[in-house]
Structure formats: C-alpha cells, structure tokens
Design an enzyme around this catalytic site. Sequence first.
Site, PDB file in Angstrom:
ATOM      1  N   CYS B  82       9.648  -1.740   2.443  1.00 38.09           N
ATOM      2  CA  CYS B  82       9.806  -0.794   2.478  1.00 38.09           C
ATOM      3  C   CYS B  82       9.638   0.020   3.467  1.00 38.09           C
ATOM      4  O   CYS B  82      11.250  -0.887   4.147  1.00 38.09           O
ATOM      5  CB  CYS B  82       8.977   0.167   1.537  1.00 38.09           C
ATOM      6  SG  CYS B  82      10.445   1.924   1.257  1.00 38.09           S
ATOM      7  N   HIS B 183       9.672  -1.812  -3.653  1.00 35.32           N
ATOM      8  CA  HIS B 183       7.730  -1.949  -3.961  1.00 35.32           C
ATOM      9  C   HIS B 183       7.375  -3.266  -4.731  1.00 35.32           C
ATOM     10  O   HIS B 183       7.425  -2.892  -5.377  1.00 35.32           O
ATOM     11  CB  HIS B 183       7.363  -1.080  -3.667  1.00 35.32           C
ATOM     12  CG  HIS B 183       7.791   0.369  -2.883  1.00 35.32           C
ATOM     13  ND1 HIS B 183       6.584   0.680  -1.821  1.00 35.32           N
ATOM     14  CD2 HIS B 183       8.504   1.592  -2.631  1.00 35.32           C
ATOM     15  CE1 HIS B 183       6.714   1.861  -1.324  1.00 35.32           C
ATOM     16  NE2 HIS B 183       7.845   2.034  -2.138  1.00 35.32           N
ATOM     17  N   GLU B 185       4.008  -3.961  -4.747  1.00 36.30           N
ATOM     18  CA  GLU B 185       2.924  -3.415  -5.506  1.00 36.30           C
ATOM     19  C   GLU B 185       2.971  -2.852  -6.560  1.00 36.30           C
ATOM     20  O   GLU B 185       2.306  -2.890  -7.644  1.00 36.30           O
ATOM     21  CB  GLU B 185       2.193  -3.329  -4.591  1.00 36.30           C
ATOM     22  CG  GLU B 185       2.319  -1.584  -3.799  1.00 36.30           C
ATOM     23  CD  GLU B 185       3.566  -1.565  -2.829  1.00 36.30           C
ATOM     24  OE1 GLU B 185       4.020  -1.962  -2.602  1.00 36.30           O
ATOM     25  OE2 GLU B 185       4.093  -0.020  -2.293  1.00 36.30           O
TER      26      GLU B 185
END
Lengths: 265, 203
Positions: B82, B183, B185
């Site tokens: 990011c 993102h 994750e």
Amino acid sequence: MGASLDWKMAGVDMLKKRIIPCLDVRDGRVVKGVQFMGLRDAGDPVELSTRYADEGADELVMLDVSATIEGRVALLETIERIRNAIAIPLTVGGGVRNIEDARNLLNHGADKISVNSAAVDRPELIVEMSQTFGSQCTVVALDVKRLEQTSGWQIMTRSGTRSESLDAIAWGQQCQGLGAGEILLTSFDRDGTGNGYDCELIQAFTAAVSIPTIASGGARSTKDLVAAFSCGAHAVLAASIFHDQEISIQELKRQLAVEGIDVRL
Amino acid sequence: MRNVVQIIDTGVANVRSIQVALRRLSFESNISRDSNLIANAKHVILPGVGSFGTGMAGLHESGLAETIQQRVECGRPLFAVCLGMQLLCLESEESPDVLGLGLLPAKVQRFDTSVQVPQLGWNEVAAEPESDFSKEFPPGVAYFANSFRIADCPPDWDCAYTDYGGRFVSAVRRGNCLACQFHPELSGEWGQAWIGKWLVSTC
C-alpha cells in the site's frame, strides 16, 4: 428523490459489490434481535467468522451491541480471535469515543473502526479519526428510523434507544465532509424483520452521499440484496439469513452473479 | 532472528493483519525500527497506512530510509504494501515537497478526479497475460484502500494492473523486491499467496 445519478462520481460503482455478514456481539456471543430488541443467541463469533470467510464473505463487521450502553469498549479478546481466523477486512464498532479507543481496537486486529453514538455527540471525532488513521479506516454507522408524520428519516443512537433530532441524509453528508470513508446505513425499522432493505432510504441516501454506503436491515432473500444494489448500495450487510443458514454466502453470490451483480466469486 | 520477518514500524500502520498472515504461513514476525535488524533480516516488509510525507519523515527519523535503499539496491528481499509501495517511488502528489526512496522510477499521482477516493473495496488485478509475472501471480481480486497510485509501469519492472477511472499499476516486481498497492493480507487466500510466494521465492 428519483433524481438522476449522473452527477455522482463514478469509481465506487466499478468495484465489486460486497457481501458483509454482521456479528452483533454481546458478552462474547453473537446475538440477533428484531429492531435491536429481544436478542437471541446466534452462535460463537469465531466459528461464525471462520465459516463466513470460508464461504467467500468480502468483509466482516463486528459490533459490540452493549458496549456504549454499558460504557466500555468492545471485547478485545474476541477481536483478536476473529482476526486470527480471517484474511479479509474486519470492521469493529461499539463504544468507541476517542482516538485511543480506536487505536486499541486497531492494535487488537481491527482494520476499520465504526463509530455511531459518539460521533453524533461529538462530530469532531470523525475528523480526528480520519486524520489519524485515514478515511479508509473511518466508518460511520447510522441507525435510521423512518419519520411517522412527515417524509424522511431520523438518526437513532445508543443501540436504537434514543431518537436524535437529526436528519439522516443531512448527517450522512456531514459525515462525508468530516472525512468518513464509508457509511453503514441501518434501517431500524427493517432490522431483523426480513421485510427487505428500505430501498427508498438507500436511494435517497446514495443520491446525496457519494462515499461507499453499506445497506443494512431487513435482508431475507437474494432478491432483497439485488434490490438494495439496484437502489444504489455499494455493499450489503446481513446477519439473520447467514446465522440461520438460510443461504450460504457462496450460493448467494452465485445467484447475485446470475442476476448481473458484479461480485467477487 | 534469522528466520523472523521484520516488519518496519512506521508508527501509524496497522500491521496486525500482516502478522497474522505470516503466522498462517508459519513465519514469525517482529515489528521494528532498528536499522541493524532491518539490514540483516532475510525478509523485510514495508507496510504503510497514512500519508506519504508522514511515512517518509518516519523512515528518515529512524534512519531506515538508507537501510531500505541499500537492501533493494543489493537485491535483498523487500515486500512493500500500500503506502509502502508509494514510498519506494521518486515523489508523490500527496506531499509535493517530500522525496521518496527513489527505488521505483515513478511518480505517485492522485486518482483521476472523475472517481471517488479513496478507492475502497475489491477490484481486479492482472499482469500481462502469458507473462512470467502473471504465471507466478495469477489474476485475482484484491482489497484496496488508496487515494493515490502509479499510472504507468516503470521501465525494467514487472507490473500488474487494475482499472479505476483508468488503468493503474497495482503491483510491481523486480528480483526480490515486490510491491502491492492493494492489501494482500486482507485479500483472502489469493492475497495470502502473494506473501507466501514472495517468502518462498526469495529464501
């Protein structure tokens, strides 16, 4: 309203339409009521979170429904356990009154923070949160009740126990101006009833507010979700239909795709 | 600390989700601003939430800007996420007077004014079909939360793209340096695989 949406900024409409199961948590258990009352047990938050993530939920929302009333912040341990179980965004709300409350939730595994009553009491909270953590982290939840005498909707706070003399759409616009990144728009009238989303509300709201709006309250079937999206919702929240296993998220998304809704499969 | 993934402490980034993702992949992690640890770690992740200016100020204050530059110049593994990806660039419209790390020859620009910012939600990511990058990191849908991005693929980097009011670069790779605007994750199993492949391919 019926106004043309042409002036609205594009973009958010290019993104996938999101399906967001909501976990109302009280004393470490998921509960669900009707119009925020008569809460019944609906299961273990971690078990449900794991199932929803596996089924293809796009995000999860966890609201500690008794936090503001009891004057404490949401259950940190539950947040940690949910975080460990899922690899999708987690929004947490309940009792957040200041930056430190929000930071505490973020440190325990929340990705976004939802504020409701405290933002109505002190709108600067939205500014502080968006400046500290960014708009993408700042969700404002609006509990909204249809006015009986005139047209329009008013804001409710404290888990629907207090009516505010605040117009829902004007407050939504103010939230956007203060830096909110997303609105969680719950129809108090429809919550837990299964009577479908309040499409008129969604239409009027999304015509006036351009940040992503998550519609909530009243879902029972795929057709309710299709209607919410066609009325302008960018995401839909649902609880009972998923808790009661009336439909899996996988199957729901498959049906939405057939209806031409652009979902993440 | 040889096998511990070092996550750079930028002060404002929420790194819990990254730590959890690493744990699922059986990697321990540590959040640090110690330049010795960052310099010597096998794997380093540069996360990022917040503004470009604040992010760079933090890296200069902790002396980590040079450490990261040296790592990437030596071809040592770095994964930037990011804002982390934006910090690798030359500069950003978000903080016009601040220089970036200069590792990625690109300028970060705000999304076109025709689209709502931040871009908040799930969007498609795909590298050039049939490219090696695409074979290793197949197309998928990722979770984004950003107002700024790189418009064009920098020369000599592999790029993946996303459309939001026009095509932009949503991931880049060169050698052991991987960076995502989204993102990973928070992007389900598909996103987790990006982290997993970076960890394995650079071991």
